[in-house]
Write a protein that holds these residues in place. Sequence first.
Motif, PDB file in Angstrom:
ATOM      1  N   PRO A   1      34.015   5.809 104.915  1.00 42.55           N
ATOM      2  CA  PRO A   1      34.685   5.307 103.717  1.00 42.55           C
ATOM      3  C   PRO A   1      35.890   6.153 103.302  1.00 42.55           C
ATOM      4  CG  PRO A   1      32.313   5.196 103.439  1.00 42.55           C
ATOM      5  CD  PRO A   1      32.546   5.905 104.742  1.00 42.55           C
TER       6      PRO A   1
ATOM      7  N   SER B   1      35.081  -0.977 110.087  1.00 43.01           N
ATOM      8  CA  SER B   1      35.921  -0.399 109.048  1.00 43.01           C
ATOM      9  C   SER B   1      37.291  -0.039 109.594  1.00 43.01           C
ATOM     10  CB  SER B   1      35.236   0.833 108.454  1.00 43.01           C
ATOM     11  OG  SER B   1      36.053   1.450 107.485  1.00 43.01           O
TER      12      SER B   1
ATOM     13  N   TRP C   1      36.890   6.928 100.582  1.00 42.36           N
ATOM     14  CA  TRP C   1      36.591   7.792  99.431  1.00 42.36           C
ATOM     15  C   TRP C   1      36.627   9.265  99.837  1.00 42.36           C
ATOM     16  CZ3 TRP C   1      32.512  11.206  98.433  1.00 42.36           C
ATOM     17  CH2 TRP C   1      32.349  11.614  97.103  1.00 42.36           C
TER      18      TRP C   1
ATOM     19  N   GLY D   1      37.814  10.529 107.027  1.00 40.51           N
ATOM     20  CA  GLY D   1      37.967   9.457 106.056  1.00 40.51           C
ATOM     21  C   GLY D   1      39.323   8.775 106.163  1.00 40.51           C
TER      22      GLY D   1
ATOM     23  N   SER E   1      37.672  -8.580 104.764  1.00 41.36           N
ATOM     24  CA  SER E   1      36.871  -7.370 104.968  1.00 41.36           C
ATOM     25  C   SER E   1      35.569  -7.717 105.679  1.00 41.36           C
ATOM     26  CB  SER E   1      36.574  -6.709 103.624  1.00 41.36           C
ATOM     27  OG  SER E   1      35.629  -5.678 103.792  1.00 41.36           O
TER      28      SER E   1
ATOM     29  N   TYR F   1      29.070   0.261 111.731  1.00 42.18           N
ATOM     30  CA  TYR F   1      29.968   0.397 110.584  1.00 42.18           C
ATOM     31  C   TYR F   1      31.391   0.800 110.971  1.00 42.18           C
ATOM     32  CZ  TYR F   1      32.216   2.156 106.401  1.00 42.18           C
ATOM     33  OH  TYR F   1      33.123   2.369 105.404  1.00 42.18           O
ATOM     34  N   SER F   2      31.522   1.910 111.666  1.00 45.38           N
ATOM     35  CA  SER F   2      32.833   2.562 111.803  1.00 45.38           C
ATOM     36  C   SER F   2      33.861   1.700 112.506  1.00 45.38           C
ATOM     37  CB  SER F   2      32.668   3.897 112.535  1.00 45.38           C
ATOM     38  OG  SER F   2      31.831   4.757 111.821  1.00 45.38           O
TER      39      SER F   2
END
Length: 589
Positions: A376, A554, A378, A370, A6, A550-551
Amino acid sequence: MERHGSSFSSFKSYINALSDLPHRLRRRAGCVSTTFEETSQIRSRSGADMRKNLRWYDLICFGIGGMVGAGVFVTSGTASHDKAGPAVILSYAIAGLCALLSAFCYAEFAVHMPVAGGAFSYIRITFGEFTAFLIGANLVIDYILSNAAAARSFTTYLGTAIGVSAESKWRITVSFLPNGFNQIDIIAVLIILILTVIICYSTRESSVLNMILTALHILFILFVITMGFWKGDTKNFTNPSDQNRPGGFFPFGATGVFNGAALVYVSYIGYDAVSTLAEEVKNPVTDIPIGVSCSVVLVTILYCLMAASMSMLLPYDLIKPESPFTGSFMEKSDGFNWVSNVIGVGASFGILTSLLVAMLGQARYICVIGRSGVVPAWFARVHSKTSTPVNASVFLGIFTAMIAFFTELNVLLNLVSIGTLFVFLMVSSAVIYRRYVLVGTTNPWPTMSFLLSFSSTCIIFTLLWWLGPPGKSKGYLLGFCSVVALGLVQVFNHMVPQARKPNFWGVPLMPWIPSLSIFLNIFLLGNIDATSYVRFGFFSIVIVLVYVLYSVHSSFDGEEELEGRLSQKSVEMVKESNDIEDITLKVQS
């Protein structure tokens, strides 16, 4: 391929991820998903499925409820007084046509890919992950701001309905906060939180509530229309009160009609939320086209009748821009002031329905974003008991309530609309691209060249219309741009064959209708004020930073995880096959 852990497991992992940024951007930013992936693998990341319990009549009511809010009670006055005069009726008809053309494009995607992501998913399978995230995130921000504005306007109209000043009686002034952010609105917060609970509980019950509120709102609208035709006078269609002002049905000419259409188009924003409910529709092939198109047509008829009613009540130069309907009835001296209270009640119901539909649609946008892995996971979870995206809905409700709690309405209204128009523009472009380009088979450059050249021509036309000095030269230039645009569409239609035909329902007269939709959305973008463009630019920079920091990492991790699962599954299948083969050999021996 080498597997990584990760990107966010440790600070060192994150630094390594940032050092690998160019490779990850090349791999993910332009990555397009397929219809199969969106409806199977990506959809499965939500866990439970959303329950399919909506029909075409639910979608029509959702569409009407999403569009017919308080906007018509505000924009129609300015459009009539300052832009189009009595011809504001035609302005609403033109804006309705523009909305219908965009709705056709939405419907084609929703029929063939019935998922909850709406425009985000449509752009993702066409132009890639980064473009979808940039446009989709801006749209989410616009919805949050417009929902907060609608909730605060509910407080105002509710006060009008019962004859109370919301500003002085219901809002609390905090002196140490700056102007525009110092009026605390507890009622707006309560309304948002109540609706959040409803949309978390059940989509079916949300639809029933929307039907009830929409029916009540339409009754109030029909009452206002009837009163206007009864108390109005047809001579107000042509005669201003001040004889020095331009007269006739077209006091500001064709230019005024189109300028008015650009202004009132904001009243149609909301129909796109219907496409985000596609995953919960029983029969998407027939229900979605009927629901989307019929809701736009019915709302256009209502708006045109309201505009005619308003224009009959008073000459256009006496209509109050800020309160056209209530002001018009208060101008009457024969005891009809009470109608303004009735209008306040009707507008309150309209705000509730538009809020309900917008929050339903936006929660599903956030849910599918998401699923894509760029935010995330979530947010993607669907509750097993309610079959609704509870996490996304709760986040949306709390965030919207926080903004509505202290931010003034005029501050919010300057920050909405532009993202929505950009999404409409991109969806219209995407439906052309998807019809004419088959990834891996068709050369995309002829289609991309057409979209770029046609859009550029429309931008030049729009700049000339809004900024060019009046005169014959302007008319000639506009005419030349029109001929070039029509020629581009004709040449493209003749020279480039369609790569795929829709199996169920598709936009008719391809590529003419999506091209006209592109032009109209670009033209309407030309009427957006500079503040909105500054806002759009600022939030776009923030969104790009979020994607880069971030994106994309991820999403990259999600891709590796998926490939790992598929590889493991392949290994298990091979092992199982070998075991079966060994058993067979033993039996034979």
